[in-house]
Design a protein around this motif. Structure first.
Motif, PDB file in Angstrom:
ATOM      1  N   VAL A  36       0.819  -1.216   0.000  1.00  0.00           N
ATOM      2  CA  VAL A  36       0.000   0.000   0.000  1.00  0.00           C
ATOM      3  C   VAL A  36       0.846   1.257   0.000  1.00  0.00           C
ATOM      4  N   PRO A  37       1.823   1.423   0.928  1.00  0.00           N
ATOM      5  CA  PRO A  37       2.617   2.654   0.902  1.00  0.00           C
ATOM      6  C   PRO A  37       3.442   2.820  -0.374  1.00  0.00           C
ATOM      7  N   VAL A  38       3.852   1.704  -0.986  1.00  0.00           N
ATOM      8  CA  VAL A  38       4.581   1.791  -2.255  1.00  0.00           C
ATOM      9  C   VAL A  38       3.665   2.372  -3.331  1.00  0.00           C
ATOM     10  N   TYR A  39       2.420   1.906  -3.355  1.00  0.00           N
ATOM     11  CA  TYR A  39       1.438   2.419  -4.320  1.00  0.00           C
ATOM     12  C   TYR A  39       1.166   3.898  -4.067  1.00  0.00           C
ATOM     13  N   PHE A  40       0.971   4.276  -2.803  1.00  0.00           N
ATOM     14  CA  PHE A  40       0.687   5.675  -2.469  1.00  0.00           C
ATOM     15  C   PHE A  40       1.846   6.584  -2.870  1.00  0.00           C
ATOM     16  N   ALA A  41       3.077   6.101  -2.692  1.00  0.00           N
ATOM     17  CA  ALA A  41       4.242   6.909  -3.051  1.00  0.00           C
ATOM     18  C   ALA A  41       4.379   7.071  -4.556  1.00  0.00           C
ATOM     19  N   ALA A  42       3.891   6.068  -5.299  1.00  0.00           N
ATOM     20  CA  ALA A  42       4.048   6.082  -6.749  1.00  0.00           C
ATOM     21  C   ALA A  42       2.938   6.837  -7.465  1.00  0.00           C
ATOM     22  N   GLN A  43       1.798   7.054  -6.794  1.00  0.00           N
ATOM     23  CA  GLN A  43       0.657   7.675  -7.441  1.00  0.00           C
ATOM     24  C   GLN A  43       0.308   9.024  -6.796  1.00  0.00           C
ATOM     25  N   GLN A  44      -0.116   9.958  -7.619  1.00  0.00           N
ATOM     26  CA  GLN A  44      -0.598  11.226  -7.088  1.00  0.00           C
ATOM     27  C   GLN A  44      -1.905  10.997  -6.346  1.00  0.00           C
ATOM     28  N   LYS A  45      -2.171  11.865  -5.379  1.00  0.00           N
ATOM     29  CA  LYS A  45      -3.326  11.686  -4.508  1.00  0.00           C
ATOM     30  C   LYS A  45      -4.627  11.573  -5.293  1.00  0.00           C
ATOM     31  N   THR A  46      -4.771  12.373  -6.335  1.00  0.00           N
ATOM     32  CA  THR A  46      -6.021  12.388  -7.103  1.00  0.00           C
ATOM     33  C   THR A  46      -6.195  11.138  -7.961  1.00  0.00           C
ATOM     34  N   GLN A  47      -5.126  10.379  -8.140  1.00  0.00           N
ATOM     35  CA  GLN A  47      -5.184   9.197  -9.008  1.00  0.00           C
ATOM     36  C   GLN A  47      -5.307   7.895  -8.220  1.00  0.00           C
ATOM     37  N   ARG A  48      -5.298   7.976  -6.903  1.00  0.00           N
ATOM     38  CA  ARG A  48      -5.351   6.772  -6.078  1.00  0.00           C
ATOM     39  C   ARG A  48      -6.773   6.234  -5.990  1.00  0.00           C
TER      40      ARG A  48
END
Length: 334
Positions: A36-48
């Protein structure tokens, strides 16, 4: 033999419920949470989004790759082959333990059988099992990489073009046999030493039947080691423990990363040997199959070609050069 093969086959679903297996459900779930944190770091907030996370976690180019499909098949066929061929001749723990105790008694006299507390004995025995097991894993892994004859069998594991948690089961039966004998040797040595010092009252701290230290290692992202999700523990911890990102470096297609991060759980063996690389030193890697692309594109090739190539190495003066071709990207934090 057929009965043994059948029993091994029908036991496969129990892998998901066995804490001694890498694909134990809680281990898989913990890997998902750590992604999960890897995904959050890789994606902009609006794209999650949940859908986006699932696509990040299960990309078709990885999970439906021909290489991954072979891994799924190997999980089944290796179980059947090991039951049919190696189960009757694999080294067992008992003779090793007896030999160890007899040797210690011959060298140092009667067993000591120290009257320590039960908690102290359990702690020492559990820690000994974990450390000696990890050391022997490192030594065998080093042997598989450095000796051309054995490398041809270990090459099967490195011929994976993508990494998934099932890649752990991508191995040649000869390598699996060596690891099974290693386990018996390790457990026999530790039990033999344990008996000499503490007597027969030996037990370990376990969590759901698994060594407590092994359980903790597996619950903290062991399944991300073979995945496209790059998870680093930071330089300080990676000097002591092999992180998922460090094991991905072990699969890197960059020649400077070959034969590095050979450890399983502990990084100290690589540090002493000089083969340790921390994730911060290799922020952007690819999974290379250049030197490993030995035509392992079918079950027949995976099982038969290593045997042929291994015996060829006995008549060669040097191993083949390592190359860097046909690579697959590994997702990483920005």
């Amino acid at each position: 033999m057929l009965e043994q093969m059948w029993q091994s086959f029908i036991s496969l679903p129990s892998y998901l419920l066995d804490a001694n297996k890498r694909i134990y459900i809680p281990y898989l779930l913990s890997a998902v949470l750590m992604a999960v944190p890897v995904y959050f770091a890789a994606q902009q907030k609006t794209q999650r989004s949940l859908a986006g996370f699932l696509m990040f976690l299960f990309p078709k180019k990885v999970w439906l790759c021909k290489s991954a499909k072979l891994d799924y098949c190997l999980l089944i066929t290796n179980v059947l082959l090991k039951a049919a061929l190696f189960a009757p001749i694999v080294l067992t723990m008992v003779p090793v333990a007896i030999l160890t105790t007899d040797t210690l008694e011959w060298a140092f006299g009667q067993p000591l059988h120290l009257a320590w507390s039960e908690a102290a004995i359990m702690t020492i025995f559990t820690l000994m099992l974990f450390i000696v097991d990890d050391l022997t894993r490192f030594l065998l892994h080093l042997l598989l990489h450095k000796v051309p004859f054995f490398w041809e069998f270990h090459k099967v594991h490195h011929s994976a073009k993508v990494l998934t948690p099932f890649t752990i089961y991508r191995s040649h039966p000869v390598e699996s046999y060596l690891y099974a004998c290693r386990m018996a040797l390790t457990q026999g040595l530790v039990v033999g030493f344990g008996y000499h010092f503490f007597g027969t009252e030996l037990s370990m701290y376990d969590i759901l039947g698994a060594n407590a230290f092994v359980f903790m290692f597996n619950i903290f992202g062991a399944n991300l080691r073979h995945s496209h999700v790059r998870f680093s523990w930071g330089d300080r911890l990676e000097g002591w423990f092999i992180s998922p990102a460090q094991h991905q470096i072990h699969h890197s297609g960059d020649p400077q990363h070959f034969d590095t991060n050979l450890g399983s759980a502990l990084a100290i063996w690589d540090s002493m040997y000089g083969s340790l690389i921390k994730a911060s030193s290799a922020p952007n890697i690819t999974i290379g199959v250049g030197q490993y692309d030995a035509g392992h594109d079918s079950l027949g090739a995976i099982y038969l070609k290593p045997i042929k190539q291994a015996f060829k190495t006995l008549f060669k003066t040097k191993s083949a050069d390592k190359t860097d071709t046909d690579e697959v990207e590994v997702d990483s934090k920005p």
